[in-house]
Design a protein around this motif. Structure first.
Motif, mmCIF file in Angstrom:
data_model
loop_
_atom_site.group_PDB
_atom_site.id
_atom_site.type_symbol
_atom_site.label_atom_id
_atom_site.label_comp_id
_atom_site.label_asym_id
_atom_site.label_seq_id
_atom_site.Cartn_x
_atom_site.Cartn_y
_atom_site.Cartn_z
ATOM 1 N N GLU A 15 -18.608 -31.038 0.525
ATOM 2 C CA GLU A 15 -17.850 -29.890 0.035
ATOM 3 C C GLU A 15 -18.346 -28.642 0.756
ATOM 4 O O GLU A 15 -19.551 -28.425 0.883
ATOM 5 N N ASP B 263 -7.180 -33.104 -11.119
ATOM 6 C CA ASP B 263 -7.793 -32.094 -10.257
ATOM 7 C C ASP B 263 -7.595 -32.493 -8.803
ATOM 8 O O ASP B 263 -7.963 -33.606 -8.400
ATOM 9 N N PRO C 259 -8.622 -31.335 -5.095
ATOM 10 C CA PRO C 259 -9.369 -30.458 -4.188
ATOM 11 C C PRO C 259 -8.441 -29.902 -3.112
ATOM 12 O O PRO C 259 -7.576 -30.614 -2.588
ATOM 13 N N GLN C 260 -8.647 -28.641 -2.755
ATOM 14 C CA GLN C 260 -7.750 -27.972 -1.827
ATOM 15 C C GLN C 260 -8.357 -27.686 -0.460
ATOM 16 O O GLN C 260 -7.625 -27.484 0.505
ATOM 17 N N CYS D 218 -10.539 -24.899 -15.171
ATOM 18 C CA CYS D 218 -9.290 -24.979 -14.402
ATOM 19 C C CYS D 218 -8.662 -23.602 -14.195
ATOM 20 O O CYS D 218 -7.452 -23.483 -13.981
ATOM 21 N N ARG E 280 -9.467 -33.868 0.710
ATOM 22 C CA ARG E 280 -8.024 -33.720 0.499
ATOM 23 C C ARG E 280 -7.317 -35.050 0.238
ATOM 24 O O ARG E 280 -6.143 -35.061 -0.123
ATOM 25 N N HIS F 218 -10.024 -23.483 -4.465
ATOM 26 C CA HIS F 218 -10.725 -24.725 -4.137
ATOM 27 C C HIS F 218 -10.165 -25.945 -4.858
ATOM 28 O O HIS F 218 -10.254 -27.057 -4.341
ATOM 29 N N THR F 219 -9.596 -25.755 -6.032
ATOM 30 C CA THR F 219 -9.080 -26.882 -6.808
ATOM 31 C C THR F 219 -7.807 -26.470 -7.535
ATOM 32 O O THR F 219 -7.741 -25.390 -8.131
ATOM 33 N N SER F 220 -6.816 -27.354 -7.469
ATOM 34 C CA SER F 220 -5.580 -27.174 -8.241
ATOM 35 C C SER F 220 -5.618 -28.157 -9.408
ATOM 36 O O SER F 220 -5.788 -29.360 -9.213
ATOM 37 N N THR F 221 -5.468 -27.658 -10.630
ATOM 38 C CA THR F 221 -5.568 -28.498 -11.821
ATOM 39 C C THR F 221 -4.220 -28.566 -12.524
ATOM 40 O O THR F 221 -3.535 -27.553 -12.687
#
Length: 361
Positions: free
Chosen positions: A234, A77, A79-80, A51, A84, A56-59
């Protein structure tokens, strides 16, 4: 009981690292119950590194405390850049604190955050005891995998509106001796023919392979079976591959990769990779294996895996076992694993909860 948002510590040696240690311990305990050991687990440092802030990912992490003592954690998690609509969630609560609504409160906090970000599809995984299909139980649309719907983990998700989308077969290989692997490698090379060659590396992806690996990773996100779960491709590029490599390095883990290269074009047309974490020195974690469509049917998957097991033994001599997971409907890859000597030891349930969107029926 108090539910709070938890900061991500910048230093794993600091006091804020406790939630990562608790999460790792709780999931290792679940694995001990379902698989007999924690070979399939992930260290606290790996969780922390995964994390690491990235585009690419907000945790997000949440903690549940009772009398100022942390007893449960949830991760979210988001995905950015693709997928989405999806949020991935995990909840773990100490054994003695279960049955008091703590897990539900953690899940609610995580889902509220996801909903506020516009997510309408929530996905989660569980570790489950392996069952013979003849025993019956909860099964997905595809494959012959079966889990117990009354298990604490499956029961929790089902009670909160999730449904089973896929069952994975979790397997373990006791590393064969080198002579057996070399014999299998030679047979696989003969079957593959002269149109292909293998290349291997340990650690970060070599610059000359970044674009090909990005293409293979993108194909991996759509080519593997996903059961009834909603998942879109992805988007990968060289920069994203470098970021993934950097997260492994941050965790002190090493990837060991073997790829198949088409001699005429020079392109990588398949790859397989293992992850070795020094926190579990005897275990290699088999991750992706893929051969792109036009190059299937030549035995490249078996060839690459044989070579990569030898590379693991050479690079990490302490390794004794390899663990992996495959969709129960992925008969081809399961057959390759069986030929190598993998034995099923547990199952994993992939659960999904969808919320109505505008215009949905």
């Amino acid at each position: 009981m108090e539910i709070t948002r938890l900061p991500r510590p910048t230093d794993p040696a600091g006091p804020d690292f406790a939630p990562f240690e608790l999460d790792a311990r709780l999931w290792d305990e679940v694995l001990a119950e379902t698989a007999g050991d924690a070979d399939l687990g992930q260290s606290a440092l790996r969780r922390w590194a995964e994390c690491d802030p990235n585009p690419h990912t907000s945790t997000h992490w949440f903690g549940a405390s009772v009398d100022s003592r942390l007893v449960g954690v949830a991760t979210l998690d988001l995905p950015q850049q693709d997928n989405r609509r999806i949020a991935y969630v995990s909840v773990a609560v100490e054994h003695d604190s279960r049955g008091r609504g703590i897990g539900g409160a953690l899940l609610e906090a995580a889902l509220e955050t996801a909903q506020a970000d516009g997510r309408t599809n929530f996905q989660a995984w569980t570790w489950e005891t392996r069952r013979d299909p003849a025993e019956g139980g909860l099964s997905a649309r595809d494959g012959d995998g079966v889990i117990d719907p009354a298990s604490p983990r499956a029961g929790f998700l089902l009670a909160h509106g999730f449904r089973l989308a896929q069952v994975e077969t979790m397997s373990r290989l006791m590393l064969p001796d080198r002579n057996r692997l070399l014999g299998m490698l030679g047979d696989a090379a003969d079957a593959a023919g002269d149109d292909y060659e293998l290349v291997s590396w340990v650690g970060a992806t070599p610059p000359g392979h970044l674009d090909d690996v990005a293409r293979l990773m993108e194909a991996m996100s759509t080519d593997v079976p996903t059961g009834e779960a909603e998942l879109e491709a992805e988007a990968y590029d060289a920069a994203r591959v470098r970021l993934a490599d950097a997260r492994l390095d941050l965790a002190g883990a090493t990837q060991i990769v073997t790829a198949a290269r088409h001699r005429r074009t020079g392109a990588l047309v398949g790859f397989t990779r293992l992850i070795h974490d020094p926190a579990r020195p005897e275990v290699g974690d088999q991750w992706d294996t893929l051969v792109v469509g036009p190059h299937r049917g030549h035995g490249l998957g078996l060839w690459m895996k044989c070579r990569n097991l030898i590379e693991l033994s050479d690079a990490r001599p302490a390794a004794r076992r390899v663990v992996t997971g495959n969709a129960s409907e992925n008969a081809h890859m399961l057959a390759i694993n069986t030929r190598l000597g993998f034995v099923p030891v547990a199952a994993s349930g992939w659960f999904e909860r969808r919320e109505p969107t505008d215009g949905a029926q």
